[in-house]
Design a protein around this motif. Sequence first.
Motif, PDB file in Angstrom:
ATOM      1  N   PHE A 115      64.088 -60.077  64.667  1.00  0.00           N
ATOM      2  CA  PHE A 115      63.131 -59.009  64.972  1.00  0.00           C
ATOM      3  C   PHE A 115      62.432 -59.312  66.281  1.00  0.00           C
ATOM      4  O   PHE A 115      62.305 -60.462  66.682  1.00  0.00           O
ATOM      5  CB  PHE A 115      62.103 -58.841  63.841  1.00  0.00           C
ATOM      6  CG  PHE A 115      61.384 -60.097  63.474  1.00  0.00           C
ATOM      7  CD1 PHE A 115      60.228 -60.471  64.137  1.00  0.00           C
ATOM      8  CD2 PHE A 115      61.866 -60.919  62.463  1.00  0.00           C
ATOM      9  CE1 PHE A 115      59.565 -61.644  63.803  1.00  0.00           C
ATOM     10  CE2 PHE A 115      61.207 -62.097  62.124  1.00  0.00           C
ATOM     11  CZ  PHE A 115      60.060 -62.456  62.793  1.00  0.00           C
ATOM     12  N   MET A 116      62.014 -58.252  66.946  1.00  0.00           N
ATOM     13  CA  MET A 116      61.237 -58.402  68.175  1.00  0.00           C
ATOM     14  C   MET A 116      60.532 -57.096  68.508  1.00  0.00           C
ATOM     15  O   MET A 116      61.063 -56.048  68.165  1.00  0.00           O
ATOM     16  CB  MET A 116      62.131 -58.848  69.326  1.00  0.00           C
ATOM     17  CG  MET A 116      63.153 -57.824  69.747  1.00  0.00           C
ATOM     18  SD  MET A 116      64.314 -58.454  70.919  1.00  0.00           S
ATOM     19  CE  MET A 116      63.238 -58.936  72.255  1.00  0.00           C
ATOM     20  N   THR A 117      59.336 -57.149  69.082  1.00  0.00           N
ATOM     21  CA  THR A 117      58.634 -58.327  69.522  1.00  0.00           C
ATOM     22  C   THR A 117      57.451 -58.605  68.604  1.00  0.00           C
ATOM     23  O   THR A 117      56.814 -57.679  68.117  1.00  0.00           O
ATOM     24  CB  THR A 117      58.111 -58.082  70.948  1.00  0.00           C
ATOM     25  OG1 THR A 117      59.218 -57.943  71.825  1.00  0.00           O
ATOM     26  CG2 THR A 117      57.276 -59.215  71.442  1.00  0.00           C
ATOM     27  N   SER A 118      57.118 -59.863  68.454  1.00  0.00           N
ATOM     28  CA  SER A 118      55.971 -60.277  67.656  1.00  0.00           C
ATOM     29  C   SER A 118      54.795 -60.488  68.570  1.00  0.00           C
ATOM     30  O   SER A 118      54.881 -61.290  69.498  1.00  0.00           O
ATOM     31  CB  SER A 118      56.275 -61.626  67.006  1.00  0.00           C
ATOM     32  OG  SER A 118      56.778 -61.450  65.739  1.00  0.00           O
ATOM     33  N   HIS A 119      53.713 -59.818  68.318  1.00  0.00           N
ATOM     34  CA  HIS A 119      52.499 -60.036  69.108  1.00  0.00           C
ATOM     35  C   HIS A 119      51.694 -61.144  68.425  1.00  0.00           C
ATOM     36  O   HIS A 119      51.388 -61.033  67.241  1.00  0.00           O
ATOM     37  CB  HIS A 119      51.696 -58.734  69.156  1.00  0.00           C
ATOM     38  CG  HIS A 119      50.623 -58.722  70.200  1.00  0.00           C
ATOM     39  ND1 HIS A 119      49.704 -59.734  70.331  1.00  0.00           N
ATOM     40  CD2 HIS A 119      50.328 -57.823  71.160  1.00  0.00           C
ATOM     41  CE1 HIS A 119      48.879 -59.449  71.335  1.00  0.00           C
ATOM     42  NE2 HIS A 119      49.248 -58.304  71.851  1.00  0.00           N
ATOM     43  N   PRO A 120      51.316 -62.193  69.167  1.00  0.00           N
ATOM     44  CA  PRO A 120      50.590 -63.312  68.545  1.00  0.00           C
ATOM     45  C   PRO A 120      49.286 -62.870  67.865  1.00  0.00           C
ATOM     46  O   PRO A 120      48.869 -63.473  66.873  1.00  0.00           O
ATOM     47  CB  PRO A 120      50.282 -64.242  69.714  1.00  0.00           C
ATOM     48  CG  PRO A 120      51.275 -63.885  70.765  1.00  0.00           C
ATOM     49  CD  PRO A 120      51.585 -62.436  70.594  1.00  0.00           C
ATOM     50  N   LYS A 121      48.682 -61.812  68.402  1.00  0.00           N
ATOM     51  CA  LYS A 121      47.425 -61.319  67.811  1.00  0.00           C
ATOM     52  C   LYS A 121      47.625 -60.931  66.338  1.00  0.00           C
ATOM     53  O   LYS A 121      46.732 -61.130  65.529  1.00  0.00           O
ATOM     54  CB  LYS A 121      46.973 -60.105  68.643  1.00  0.00           C
ATOM     55  CG  LYS A 121      45.994 -59.163  68.004  1.00  0.00           C
ATOM     56  CD  LYS A 121      45.544 -58.106  69.005  1.00  0.00           C
ATOM     57  CE  LYS A 121      46.544 -56.980  69.199  1.00  0.00           C
ATOM     58  NZ  LYS A 121      46.643 -56.036  68.090  1.00  0.00           N
ATOM     59  N   PRO A 177      55.615 -63.757  72.713  1.00  0.00           N
ATOM     60  CA  PRO A 177      55.131 -63.805  74.103  1.00  0.00           C
ATOM     61  C   PRO A 177      53.665 -64.216  74.190  1.00  0.00           C
ATOM     62  O   PRO A 177      52.835 -63.670  73.470  1.00  0.00           O
ATOM     63  CB  PRO A 177      55.284 -62.352  74.587  1.00  0.00           C
ATOM     64  CG  PRO A 177      56.272 -61.734  73.657  1.00  0.00           C
ATOM     65  CD  PRO A 177      56.034 -62.403  72.328  1.00  0.00           C
ATOM     66  N   PHE A 178      53.374 -65.210  75.047  1.00  0.00           N
ATOM     67  CA  PHE A 178      51.953 -65.584  75.190  1.00  0.00           C
ATOM     68  C   PHE A 178      51.353 -65.070  76.489  1.00  0.00           C
ATOM     69  O   PHE A 178      50.159 -65.030  76.657  1.00  0.00           O
ATOM     70  CB  PHE A 178      51.748 -67.091  74.996  1.00  0.00           C
ATOM     71  CG  PHE A 178      52.234 -67.978  76.109  1.00  0.00           C
ATOM     72  CD1 PHE A 178      53.475 -68.588  76.032  1.00  0.00           C
ATOM     73  CD2 PHE A 178      51.432 -68.215  77.217  1.00  0.00           C
ATOM     74  CE1 PHE A 178      53.916 -69.412  77.062  1.00  0.00           C
ATOM     75  CE2 PHE A 178      51.865 -69.050  78.252  1.00  0.00           C
ATOM     76  CZ  PHE A 178      53.123 -69.641  78.179  1.00  0.00           C
ATOM     77  N   GLN A 179      52.187 -64.712  77.470  1.00  0.00           N
ATOM     78  CA  GLN A 179      51.783 -64.075  78.742  1.00  0.00           C
ATOM     79  C   GLN A 179      51.010 -64.981  79.685  1.00  0.00           C
ATOM     80  O   GLN A 179      51.310 -65.035  80.876  1.00  0.00           O
ATOM     81  CB  GLN A 179      50.981 -62.776  78.521  1.00  0.00           C
ATOM     82  CG  GLN A 179      51.563 -61.796  77.519  1.00  0.00           C
ATOM     83  CD  GLN A 179      52.923 -61.214  77.900  1.00  0.00           C
ATOM     84  OE1 GLN A 179      53.447 -61.493  78.951  1.00  0.00           O
ATOM     85  NE2 GLN A 179      53.508 -60.420  77.025  1.00  0.00           N
ATOM     86  N   ALA A 180      49.981 -65.686  79.173  1.00  0.00           N
ATOM     87  CA  ALA A 180      49.198 -66.588  80.038  1.00  0.00           C
ATOM     88  C   ALA A 180      48.562 -67.664  79.174  1.00  0.00           C
ATOM     89  O   ALA A 180      48.263 -67.417  78.004  1.00  0.00           O
ATOM     90  CB  ALA A 180      48.113 -65.809  80.780  1.00  0.00           C
TER      91      ALA A 180
END
Length: 461
Positions: free
Chosen positions: A255-261, A284-287
């Motif tokens: 599955f994708m995408t998983s938001h860390p929030k 994805p952590f982005q920064a």
Amino acid sequence: MQEEQCVELAGQLMAVRARGAVPMAVVRTYGCQQNVSDSEKIRGILAQMGFSFTDDETKADLVIFNTCAVRENAEYRVYGNVGNLKNLKREHPAMLIAVCGCMMEQEHVAEKIRKSYPYVSLVFGTNLIHRLPQMLYRVLSTGKRVFERGAETKEVIEGVPVLRDREIRAWLTVMYGCDNFCSYCIVPHVRGRERSRQAAAVEEEFRQLLAQGYREIVLLGQNVNSYGKNLEQPVSFAELLRRLDAVPGDYRIRFMTSHPKDATYELMDVMAQSKHICHSLHLPFQAGNNRVLREMNRGYTREKYLELVQYAREKMPDITLTSDIIVGFPGETYEEFQDTVSLVRQVGFTALFTFLYSPRTGTRAAAMDDPVPHEEKSRWFQELLAAQEETSEKNSPGILGTVQRVLVEEYNEKRGLLAGKTEGNLNCDFSGDASLIGSFVDVRVTESHNWVLKGEPILTK
Ligand code: SAH
Ligand code: SF4
Ligand code: F3S
């Protein structure tokens, strides 16, 4: 007019214009898996209208560009490719050109097509694919250009025919749109608000795919972790996964995408306990810096991200992690960027998708001060790639000698090898017979170059 009537009439009108025995279409896809999946629907509808498909524009009666707006260079490519068709259109005036997808949901882009690309006959937005026969019929019957946009819709359309590109792996959209409004991102503006499909509809398509012989189903959504929140009877993504995993058979789920929030420990628990869900997570952590994350409106901190990773690894020591990163968000300093580098080193990702920040008209970040010059950001970008390469070299020897279960997807003629993916989503080549396509084969890893593996099959009786 009834939908079926439109399919038939537009199909007939296209057949009359076609140069060959049947109308031929080219569908070009840019951007993410969501667009790949949308293009499969576009082809499904066109096939119903009597189209066959080609990859050669010079033979086409209809060319459709399904576009992506996520970064500037994605857009430039589309303008370039649409521009390239100008002469062909002059030679074959009956050829129709359509442009659809995320770019078209931006007013200024649709206007640019209207003014500067007069030979484009049809423009339609992201949530209107099911109306393609009606729109084509209008173009064909009136000879006028048609422009329709639809990001605002609240509907979830079911039952659109799909012509899939692949035979072993299938995309299955579980939700549309995005409500997160990360400050740099155009997606919520062009895909509209979050809408989840009913769990029963997802499960039905899932079962159909397995019955058709698909062995890997990839569930899609911009943020699958917020699946089901707005359904009349809310269902969490973890719950949906549990339901799908209970379907018997020899197959895999990704599955994708998983938001860390919104990623939960429950999600990791379901993954760890499941029979079919791959132990691989695109998170994805982005920064890596908390101030930058706040400015990005990501809704989590570096510490929360690391906790999630730690929990996932505790429950699934074999898990592979991948991520997306943006370098040079407006106002990011070199020191802050170092927090991204250190996070990469700390976590050890299997693969990274790294992007230079690209301002998108209408997003909050586009209005922020962006003092760091492009060349400077490019240097940071290179530094990040170098850090990632070092960690890969450090991490990948661990995989040598291990036995990986590979789902064989194709026979690579040039190299005379079978190619497939491990559970951790790594490419793995090994020698064998094309009849193994679609089967799971245990392979001992003998070589690893930047996470691309080579191995030898372990033969079973
Ligand atoms: N929904 C997904 C991402 C979809 S866009 C998620 O939240 O993870 C895919 C990736 O493109 C993003 O993860 C981000 O890294 C990148 N991206 C999005 N907007 C961008 C921009 N304006 N400039 C550079 N990269 C961007
Ligand atoms: Fe864009 Fe953020 Fe939505 Fe992903 S979650 S699509 S990055 S707004
Ligand atoms: Fe691009 Fe649209 Fe996907 S902007 S990344 S194709 S959702």
